[in-house]
Design a protein around this motif. Structure first.
Motif, PDB file in Angstrom:
ATOM      1  N   TYR A 112       0.884  -1.386   0.017  1.00 13.43           N
ATOM      2  CA  TYR A 112      -0.194  -0.146   0.075  1.00 13.43           C
ATOM      3  C   TYR A 112       0.905   1.289   0.035  1.00 13.43           C
ATOM      4  N   ASP A 113       0.169   2.483  -0.332  1.00 12.21           N
ATOM      5  CA  ASP A 113       1.142   3.686  -0.174  1.00 12.21           C
ATOM      6  C   ASP A 113      -0.145   5.005   0.320  1.00 12.21           C
ATOM      7  N   GLU A 114       0.387   5.800   0.519  1.00 11.79           N
ATOM      8  CA  GLU A 114      -0.550   6.873   0.840  1.00 11.79           C
ATOM      9  C   GLU A 114      -1.724   7.293  -0.025  1.00 11.79           C
ATOM     10  N   LYS A 115      -1.732   7.076  -1.060  1.00 14.50           N
ATOM     11  CA  LYS A 115      -2.840   7.132  -2.418  1.00 14.50           C
ATOM     12  C   LYS A 115      -3.806   5.846  -1.876  1.00 14.50           C
ATOM     13  N   GLY A 120      -3.384   6.118  11.348  1.00 12.38           N
ATOM     14  CA  GLY A 120      -3.006   4.857  11.837  1.00 12.38           C
ATOM     15  C   GLY A 120      -4.168   3.876  12.048  1.00 12.38           C
ATOM     16  N   ILE A 121      -5.350   4.401  12.577  1.00 12.30           N
ATOM     17  CA  ILE A 121      -6.494   3.537  12.884  1.00 12.30           C
ATOM     18  C   ILE A 121      -7.189   3.253  11.162  1.00 12.30           C
ATOM     19  N   VAL A 122      -6.907   4.170  10.093  1.00 11.14           N
ATOM     20  CA  VAL A 122      -7.079   3.707   9.007  1.00 11.14           C
ATOM     21  C   VAL A 122      -6.444   2.573   8.272  1.00 11.14           C
ATOM     22  N   LEU A 123      -5.236   2.919   8.517  1.00 15.43           N
ATOM     23  CA  LEU A 123      -4.226   1.709   8.194  1.00 15.43           C
ATOM     24  C   LEU A 123      -4.633   0.285   8.811  1.00 15.43           C
ATOM     25  N   GLN A 124      -4.742   0.336   9.996  1.00 11.58           N
ATOM     26  CA  GLN A 124      -5.353  -0.930  10.627  1.00 11.58           C
ATOM     27  C   GLN A 124      -6.612  -1.398   9.885  1.00 11.58           C
TER      28      GLN A 124
END
Length: 288
Positions: free
Chosen positions: A135-138, A253-257
């Motif tokens: 994944y990346d920021e986009k 951080g929550i979005v990534l999880q």
């Protein structure tokens, strides 16, 4: 006001719904299905007895549906809707596939008769072959925008309900609220219920969408006669807290999880679906 809404008959219901949901709803989370819902709803070995003649036949019948709906209603206080019933069926089918695979692999050794443990062992083997995609920021930002609503803090409403004793017909409720708004003593007696910081979805679930919309659009401090699917109610909106949109930077951080959890869940579901292809699945006597 206290002379009208007597404290002796009043019951106070104050509640908040806490922080906004940050996880997908249970009907969309396969791992939650397999481990929790499956173990509780469908851990009845007797349901499998009639299906053991053909190890590659999986049949979901009305008894499974009835048991699932009964357990759902006991937990939620209502019957499942069509979407939830489909999810419950998928829970059972996914667990049954895992159970059959676990038996085929000999994972029941030392655990005979303990169906949930066999399912858990089979799922653990599926998990061993899953990994987080790159994944990346986009990717994260696009996923956040797609799922924005689950992170936003919804508008919240505080209100009161005057619960009339005896007759609560439209005419009686309208006369009651008219007296309250004019400052005169109503003829009817009522108890008072107080609700604090209830989100829109909670109002819809409790009273229905039309009722919720009418209450939310009411003038603050004004009693109104509103009708839901159970009858007429005397309601007063006390306060509204505006919705607060979520910010990606604060929740990265929550979005990534959450993105990771969903990606892994999709892999699990795909893996179980691939395993299911070796079975003949019947629902209510119809081949799927």
């Amino acid at each position: 006001m206290s002379s009208v809404l007597s404290s002796s008959s009043a019951s106070i219901d104050s509640a908040t719904s806490g922080t906004p949901a940050r996880r997908v709803r249970w009907t969309r989370e396969p791992l939650f299905h397999f481990i929790l819902i499956g173990a509780v709803l469908f851990g009845v070995d007797s349901l499998l007895v009639s299906q053991t003649d053909d190890p590659h036949l999986i049949e979901l019948d009305t008894q499974v549906d009835e048991d699932a709906q009964r357990m759902f209603e006991a937990a939620r206080g209502r019957k499942p809707n069509a979407e939830e019933l489909r999810a419950l069926r998928q829970v059972w089918l996914d667990n049954e596939v895992l159970y059959r695979e676990g038996l085929a692999l000999g994972l029941d050794k030392g655990d005979k008769g303990i169906r949930e443990r066999v399912i858990f062992k089979a799922l653990s083997m599926v998990d061993a072959n899953t990994k987080r995609p790159p994944y990346d920021e986009k990717v994260l930002r696009e996923w956040f925008e797609k799922n924005h609503a689950r992170y936003d803090q919804p508008a919240r409403f505080s209100f009161q309900e005057a619960v009339l004793s005896g007759d609560s017909s439209e005419a009686v409720v309208r006369a009651f609220v008219s007296a309250l708004n004019s400052g005169t003593r109503p003829d009817a007696e009522a108890g008072l219920r107080v609700f604090t910081d209830r989100p829109h979805l909670n109002l819809v679930q409790s009273y229905g969408a039309e009722f919720a919309g009418a209450l939310e659009s009411s003038a603050v401090g004004e009693w109104r006669a509103l009708k839901d699917n159970k009858g007429w109610r005397a309601m007063k909106l006390d306060a509204t807290i505006a919705a607060v949109p979520a910010e990606f930077e604060k929740l990265r951080g929550i979005v990534l999880q959450d993105w990771t959890d969903e990606a892994m869940s999709e892999q699990r579901s795909a893996a179980v679906a691939a395993l299911a292809k070796k079975y003949t699945i019947m629902i209510d006597g119809v081949k799927q």
